[in-house]
Design a protein around this motif. Sequence first.
Motif, PDB file in Angstrom:
ATOM      1  N   MET A 158      -2.098  -6.834  -6.300  1.00 36.60           N
ATOM      2  CA  MET A 158      -3.301  -7.530  -6.752  1.00 36.60           C
ATOM      3  C   MET A 158      -4.568  -6.848  -6.211  1.00 36.60           C
ATOM      4  N   LEU A 159      -4.497  -6.348  -4.981  1.00 34.08           N
ATOM      5  CA  LEU A 159      -5.634  -5.626  -4.416  1.00 34.08           C
ATOM      6  C   LEU A 159      -5.906  -4.348  -5.205  1.00 34.08           C
ATOM      7  N   PHE A 160      -4.849  -3.629  -5.613  1.00 30.12           N
ATOM      8  CA  PHE A 160      -5.023  -2.411  -6.402  1.00 30.12           C
ATOM      9  C   PHE A 160      -5.682  -2.728  -7.749  1.00 30.12           C
ATOM     10  N   ILE A 161      -5.246  -3.807  -8.390  1.00 26.41           N
ATOM     11  CA  ILE A 161      -5.834  -4.197  -9.673  1.00 26.41           C
ATOM     12  C   ILE A 161      -7.292  -4.593  -9.477  1.00 26.41           C
ATOM     13  N   GLY A 162      -7.587  -5.303  -8.378  1.00 24.63           N
ATOM     14  CA  GLY A 162      -8.972  -5.667  -8.082  1.00 24.63           C
ATOM     15  C   GLY A 162      -9.859  -4.455  -7.880  1.00 24.63           C
ATOM     16  N   SER A 163      -9.314  -3.426  -7.233  1.00 25.79           N
ATOM     17  CA  SER A 163     -10.094  -2.201  -7.029  1.00 25.79           C
ATOM     18  C   SER A 163     -10.402  -1.531  -8.366  1.00 25.79           C
ATOM     19  N   GLY A 164      -9.475  -1.640  -9.316  1.00 19.90           N
ATOM     20  CA  GLY A 164      -9.727  -1.096 -10.654  1.00 19.90           C
ATOM     21  C   GLY A 164     -10.876  -1.807 -11.344  1.00 19.90           C
ATOM     22  N   LEU A 165     -10.960  -3.128 -11.160  1.00 19.89           N
ATOM     23  CA  LEU A 165     -12.078  -3.894 -11.711  1.00 19.89           C
ATOM     24  C   LEU A 165     -13.397  -3.458 -11.078  1.00 19.89           C
ATOM     25  N   MET A 166     -13.382  -3.208  -9.766  1.00 20.86           N
ATOM     26  CA  MET A 166     -14.594  -2.783  -9.070  1.00 20.86           C
ATOM     27  C   MET A 166     -15.091  -1.445  -9.600  1.00 20.86           C
TER      28      MET A 166
END
Length: 306
Positions: A158-166
């Motif tokens: 989930m953190l990796f996906i969040g970084s993609g959004l950023m």
Amino acid sequence: MADAGKARLAIIAGLIMIGIYAVQFVAARFSLREHLTATDLAVLRFGGAGVVFLPIVWRCGFASMRALGWRRALALAALAGLPYPLIINWGLTYAPAAHAAALCPASIVFFSFLLSRIVFNESAPQQRTIGVVAIIAGLLLFIAPGRGGTGGVLFGDMLFIGSGLMFSTYAILVRRWRADPVTATAAVVLLSCLPLPVLYFVAPSHIHAAAATEIISQIVIQGILAGAAAMFLYTYVVGQLGPQMASLFLPGVPIATVFVGMAILGETPLAIQFAAIAIMAVGMGLSAVGGRIAGKRPSAPAPSGS
């Protein structure tokens, strides 16, 4: 003949860029399992990149930085600066490097597609839409084995996906503000260097337990290579082949990282995750090709990635 030679050099540059990002993920995962913390890696990343960019900005002058504006520079730094690698490195303490290499670029392609439609009201060719659907399917398939929560792998994903959004939001703002890619990257790097001394003293750090060779290696890999050289290489590929062709190299990152991670870390993805990586790679490739078709029509310049 000269154009063919430039194209070959651009392809070589793109392949080197893939190698840098693959080594970056694996090297980060290695040190996070051994000595260093997510904060340590972020400090070494921006410290190394700052050493590269500060002389460039000093020599070229700060006029371009002032033209960007402090508010915009701070917003870009908040999205793609210090918090960005902190979140990725935090995720790497829970999940393997192959997860980061698959989910980060796939998320960037997906959220860039979504935000471009929302912010710029862009229509998408059918091929690119199919590619994004494939990416979503691959994302869901990839994180499916982590639903049990063992080892916090799902949290890391989930953190990796969040970084993609950023990073996607960062790219959208760069395009919306028509910021020069080099200026935007330099602003992000230099602003991210400012809190490093405070972060070093207040955040958890195990840098004293790491060998000098490990610290120097991470400065080179995370800072000089991933933070500076990879950006230069991507900019060069964009200049020679165009931004849409440059994005065709993106699917190579998870594939290369899987094999480097297997060789160095002994981390072998499950069979279902190999299938998910293949699906996401195909989806990213279709998105890039679809974007290339759309890119033949006049449009705003696309920003480079970092």
